[in-house]
Design an enzyme around this catalytic site. Structure first.
Site, PDB file in Angstrom:
ATOM      1  N   ASN A  88      20.083  48.925  83.010  1.00 40.32           N
ATOM      2  CA  ASN A  88      19.021  49.365  83.904  1.00 40.32           C
ATOM      3  C   ASN A  88      19.303  50.714  84.575  1.00 40.32           C
ATOM      4  OD1 ASN A  88      16.681  48.657  85.972  1.00 40.32           O
ATOM      5  ND2 ASN A  88      18.474  49.112  87.209  1.00 40.32           N
ATOM      6  N   SER A 140      10.898  53.326  79.145  1.00 38.92           N
ATOM      7  CA  SER A 140       9.904  53.836  80.084  1.00 38.92           C
ATOM      8  C   SER A 140       8.608  54.124  79.350  1.00 38.92           C
ATOM      9  CB  SER A 140      10.407  55.124  80.749  1.00 38.92           C
ATOM     10  OG  SER A 140       9.369  55.782  81.459  1.00 38.92           O
ATOM     11  N   TYR A 153      14.467  63.039  80.091  1.00 41.84           N
ATOM     12  CA  TYR A 153      14.226  61.622  80.401  1.00 41.84           C
ATOM     13  C   TYR A 153      13.461  60.936  79.268  1.00 41.84           C
ATOM     14  CZ  TYR A 153      12.919  57.581  83.304  1.00 41.84           C
ATOM     15  OH  TYR A 153      12.739  56.319  83.817  1.00 41.84           O
ATOM     16  N   ALA A 154      12.405  61.579  78.798  1.00 42.13           N
ATOM     17  CA  ALA A 154      11.601  60.992  77.722  1.00 42.13           C
ATOM     18  C   ALA A 154      12.421  60.832  76.453  1.00 42.13           C
ATOM     19  CB  ALA A 154      10.362  61.849  77.463  1.00 42.13           C
ATOM     20  N   ALA A 155      13.267  61.824  76.152  1.00 48.52           N
ATOM     21  CA  ALA A 155      14.109  61.734  74.956  1.00 48.52           C
ATOM     22  C   ALA A 155      15.084  60.571  75.064  1.00 48.52           C
ATOM     23  CB  ALA A 155      14.878  63.047  74.751  1.00 48.52           C
ATOM     24  N   LYS A 157      14.802  57.835  76.951  1.00 53.78           N
ATOM     25  CA  LYS A 157      14.102  56.544  76.950  1.00 53.78           C
ATOM     26  C   LYS A 157      13.526  56.215  75.578  1.00 53.78           C
ATOM     27  CE  LYS A 157      14.932  55.528  81.237  1.00 53.78           C
ATOM     28  NZ  LYS A 157      15.822  54.393  81.577  1.00 53.78           N
ATOM     29  N   ILE A 186       6.756  52.488  89.087  1.00 52.59           N
ATOM     30  CA  ILE A 186       7.268  51.391  89.901  1.00 52.59           C
ATOM     31  C   ILE A 186       7.706  51.953  91.253  1.00 52.59           C
ATOM     32  CG2 ILE A 186       8.909  49.495  90.039  1.00 52.59           C
ATOM     33  CD1 ILE A 186       6.952  49.290  87.663  1.00 52.59           C
TER      34      ILE A 186
END
Length: 245
Positions: A88, A140, A153-155, A157, A186
């Protein structure tokens, strides 16, 4: 008590989604070990033990392989097994591509992607030995659909999804399932740091017209960690209020 007598490691559980998961897992009968670099993890574990639950804190960075190896051995020495690993922990270093530094890129990849590999690489052999395990990783919505200002971050996730689907094939025959949860927006310290106008725009794009709560993700983790999900393997569970279908 869907996790009665199970031993669960949750990374990044000092606060936010991980803290919510630690509380839900404890209520469902699990022994929870919090791995985090934040000292708040000690207080989180103490608040759970004060309520009669079984919880402890270990200062662990997901980028420090020797520390992960030592912590995993300590868990097995103390409890005899590791049943559940919730990957997490995560960070953000948001910038557009043209402004993102190499260090911004590497820090997020190191924690959010390599950290997931590191913890799973260390814990999986214990699960193989007992022929049972649940590996759950936090992807995500932005790892599926991309997001402005989040190349790193996108890569990371998106990479988690590829790893989970690979592990599902490799570890499934050994009694271990691997799945991912892909949260939308969230309410956490991470989203609290967003400008108010950005938060309002985010909520307006969610059909249920609210941000998710840590418990919304915690219960998704709970299902995937339970015996009820024994035939769910290699799945990415979207928990985003209908923002992306």
């Amino acid at each position: 008590m869907r996790l009665q007598d199970k031993v669960a490691i949750i990374t990044g559980a000092a606060r936010g989604i991980g803290q919510g998961a630690a509380e839900v897992f404890c209520r469902e009968g699990a022994t929870v070990i919090i791995w985090d670099v934040l000292e708040e993890g000690e207080a989180t574990a103490q608040s759970l033990t004060d309520r009669g639950y079984r919880a402890s804190f270990m200062p662990v960075s997901t980028t420090d392989v020797p520390r992960i190896e030592a912590a995993a051995r300590d868990v097995v020495d103390r409890y005899g097994r590791i049943d559940i690993l919730i990957n997490n922990a995560g960070i953000t270093r948001d910038k557009t591509l043209l402004k993102m530094s190499y260090d911004d890129w590497q820090q997020v990849i190191d924690v959010n992607l390599s950290g997931v590999f590191n913890c799973t690489k260390v814990v999986a052999p214990y699960m193989v030995e007992q022929q049972y395990g649940r590996i759950i990783c936090t992807s995500s919505i932005n790892g599926v659909h991309g997001a402005f200002g989040q190349t790193n971050y996108a890569a990371a996730k998106a990479g988690i999804i590829g790893m989970v689907r690979t592990w599902a094939k490799e570890l499934g025959p050994k009694g271990i399932t691997a799945n991912a949860v892909a949260p939308g927006y969230i309410r956490t310290p991470m989203t609290d740091a967003m400008p108010e106008e950005v938060r309002k725009q985010a909520v307006s794009s969610i059909p249920v017209r609210r941000m998710g709560e840590p418990s919304d993700i915690a219960y998704a983790y709970l299902f995937l960690a339970s015996d009820e999900a024994s035939f769910v393997n290699g799945h990415v569970l979207a928990v985003n209020g209908g923002q992306a279908l």
